[in-house]
Design an enzyme around this catalytic site. Structure first.
Site, PDB file in Angstrom:
ATOM      1  N   HIS A 270      -0.260 -33.426 -43.567  1.00  0.00           N
ATOM      2  CA  HIS A 270      -1.294 -34.447 -43.533  1.00  0.00           C
ATOM      3  C   HIS A 270      -2.641 -33.912 -43.064  1.00  0.00           C
ATOM      4  O   HIS A 270      -3.636 -34.632 -43.112  1.00  0.00           O
ATOM      5  CB  HIS A 270      -0.860 -35.594 -42.610  1.00  0.00           C
ATOM      6  CG  HIS A 270      -1.800 -36.755 -42.614  1.00  0.00           C
ATOM      7  ND1 HIS A 270      -2.104 -37.461 -43.758  1.00  0.00           N
ATOM      8  CD2 HIS A 270      -2.545 -37.310 -41.627  1.00  0.00           C
ATOM      9  CE1 HIS A 270      -2.982 -38.420 -43.462  1.00  0.00           C
ATOM     10  NE2 HIS A 270      -3.264 -38.348 -42.188  1.00  0.00           N
ATOM     11  N   CYS A 271      -2.721 -32.646 -42.625  1.00  0.00           N
ATOM     12  CA  CYS A 271      -3.957 -32.157 -42.018  1.00  0.00           C
ATOM     13  C   CYS A 271      -4.737 -31.194 -42.905  1.00  0.00           C
ATOM     14  O   CYS A 271      -5.823 -31.511 -43.369  1.00  0.00           O
ATOM     15  CB  CYS A 271      -3.635 -31.490 -40.672  1.00  0.00           C
ATOM     16  SG  CYS A 271      -3.080 -32.645 -39.396  1.00  0.00           S
ATOM     17  N   ILE A 272      -4.186 -30.015 -43.133  1.00  0.00           N
ATOM     18  CA  ILE A 272      -4.982 -28.954 -43.752  1.00  0.00           C
ATOM     19  C   ILE A 272      -5.438 -29.283 -45.174  1.00  0.00           C
ATOM     20  O   ILE A 272      -6.565 -28.960 -45.549  1.00  0.00           O
ATOM     21  CB  ILE A 272      -4.205 -27.621 -43.731  1.00  0.00           C
ATOM     22  CG1 ILE A 272      -3.763 -27.293 -42.302  1.00  0.00           C
ATOM     23  CG2 ILE A 272      -5.079 -26.484 -44.240  1.00  0.00           C
ATOM     24  CD1 ILE A 272      -2.957 -26.026 -42.197  1.00  0.00           C
ATOM     25  N   ASP A 275      -8.176 -32.697 -44.189  1.00  0.00           N
ATOM     26  CA  ASP A 275      -9.249 -32.748 -43.197  1.00  0.00           C
ATOM     27  C   ASP A 275     -10.553 -32.085 -43.622  1.00  0.00           C
ATOM     28  O   ASP A 275     -11.640 -32.612 -43.335  1.00  0.00           O
ATOM     29  CB  ASP A 275      -8.768 -32.144 -41.882  1.00  0.00           C
ATOM     30  CG  ASP A 275      -7.636 -32.941 -41.255  1.00  0.00           C
ATOM     31  OD1 ASP A 275      -7.292 -33.998 -41.817  1.00  0.00           O
ATOM     32  OD2 ASP A 275      -7.099 -32.515 -40.226  1.00  0.00           O
TER      33      ASP A 275
END
Length: 440
Positions: A270-272, A275
């Site tokens: 869900h991040c890299i 974001d």
């Protein structure tokens, strides 16, 4: 401090402050348990009726979070999960841990965060503290969340503290990872820092919520750019006949000035993958081009197609056939090793590309027995993991390693497969037979 701030600080110090956590997934649930262990009563909110029922029965549904931790918190009377958002007036501090994905146009999707904030505003009482933990663009807390809460006319304290979860990482648990905290004013910072300091080993106070928001984006952009760099080096060195994995192993022997990053089939989680685009989107407001960030995104996004092309060429070289009609066994659909999380997994993209090119694709993943519903790969939902036997493996034209889970019988796979395409260097790392392996 105002009287309301002093009252809340006293509750935090005495562990009588009740903590509300919105979102009981990979971020909210570990945070809830850390708060419980610190002595705070926690009321968790989630829209998933099944998840709430599971938690209230002492089960987690998340493999790296032990059920006995939930059971202990329930037995001590420190934890309760609910779908009743009318109870948002009960907690003294509310921590927002909801998803912040991208739209199909790769713009920030704050719909879950806005919904959570609107529900808080509808039940806000004097002196409550609200902390946003969801990753977002710098300015969200003050420009989006604050006005929505101010419309209630109530006094509140507002802060941002980015989640830093790494699911499945036994070396760094929620409590171990320093907690960055940025408050809207001195009182808000003091209160938020006191709350997290009571539960975490250390905190890192910063001057504003916007700085704290920028910290989280910086961390993940750093990783995205460096992964893109090593993926590009993989392509260059591969063309030269040089093994990128051997290069990295030798390079990391340098005790300074180098940090190892590893190539793969594409980014997941869900991040890299998400974001960096939050900052790119916000930067356009200031007429600033984020060329470096966007180039990294392009390289990483292109990796699944590159891997499939390597597979197609390997099939042609080995069997004089392409992907059309080939039977492929994909190892791993989770986005990283030893977890069941499929969010933004490159494996799902790999399956789509291979099937678009006419391949028949099955998968094996001990952590994902059934592929869940996802926004971008709905057609894959319901697919089930196949069992690994020598006979099963031998029935496929090729095995493609996308996720290197530890609990997979690689020895049987290596001995039985007709062709292996390895994006994680797992066969060589584990010392299994690599005579039929192509690295991608």
């Amino acid at each position: 401090m105002t009287p309301a701030a002093e009252s809340l600080l006293d509750k935090i110090e005495n562990r009588t402050a009740r903590i509300g956590i919105i979102g009981l997934g990979y971020v909210g649930l570990p945070l809830a348990l850390v708060m419980c262990r610190a002595g705070f009563p926690v009321l968790g909110f989630d829209i998933d009726v099944n998840r709430v029922a599971l938690l209230n029965a002492g089960q987690t549904g998340i493999s790296h979070i032990p059920a006995d931790a939930i059971a202990q918190a329930l037995e001590q009377g420190r934890f309760e999960a609910t779908v009743d958002f009318d109870r948002l007036g009960e907690p003294d501090a509310i921590l927002i841990c909801v998803p912040t994905p991208l739209t199909p146009q790769r713009d920030p999707d704050l719909s879950f965060m806005r919904l959570a904030t609107s529900q808080i505003a509808a039940h806000l009482r004097e002196g409550q503290m609200v902390v946003l933990e969801s990753t977002t663009w710098p300015g969200t807390t003050l420009e989006v969340v604050k006005p929505m809460l101010e419309a209630s006319g109530k006094e509140f304290f507002l802060a941002f503290s980015p989640e830093r979860e790494d699911p499945g990482n036994a070396a760094f648990t929620t409590r171990d990872i320093p907690k960055v905290v940025g408050g809207d004013g001195v009182d808000a910072l003091t209160l938020a820092n006191a709350l997290y300091a009571a539960a975490m080993q250390s905190t890192v106070p910063v001057s504003s919520p916007s700085v704290a928001e920028a910290v989280k984006l910086t961390e993940n952009i750093f990783r995205s750019v460096n992964i893109a760099l090593v993926n590009e080096l993989k392509l260059i060195y591969g063309a030269m006949g040089i093994d990128i994995w051997e290069v990295i192993e030798a390079a990391k022997s340098k005790p300074f000035g180098y940090m190892p990053f590893y190539p793969g089939p594409g980014l997941g989680g869900h991040c890299i993958p998400i974001d960096p685009f939050y900052l790119s989107w916000k930067a356009r407001e200031y007429d600033i081009a984020t060329r470096f960030i966007e180039l990294a995104g392009e390289i990483n996004t292109a990796m699944p197609a590159h891997v499939v092309e390597v597979l197609a060429l390997a099939l042609d070289a080995r069997f004089q056939r392409g992907l059309n009609g080939a039977r492929i066994l994909l190892l791993g659909v989770a986005y990283k090793r030893n977890v069941e999380d499929t969010r933004e997994s490159a494996s799902l993209r790999l399956m789509d590309i291979m099937e678009q090119r006419g391949a028949q694709v099955d998968y094996h993943d001990p952590h994902v027995p059934t592929i869940p519903v996802t926004r971008e790969h709905k057609a894959l939902a319901g697919r089930q993991s196949v069992t690994i036997t020598a006979q099963t493996v031998a029935s496929y034209d090729a095995v493609l390693v996308a996720t290197d889970h530890a609990d997979v019988d690689y020895a049987t796979i290596a001995s039985a497969m007709r062709l292996g395409v390895d994006t994680r260097n797992v066969f060589e790392r584990l010392g299994t037979d690599t005579s039929r392996v192509i690295k991608a």
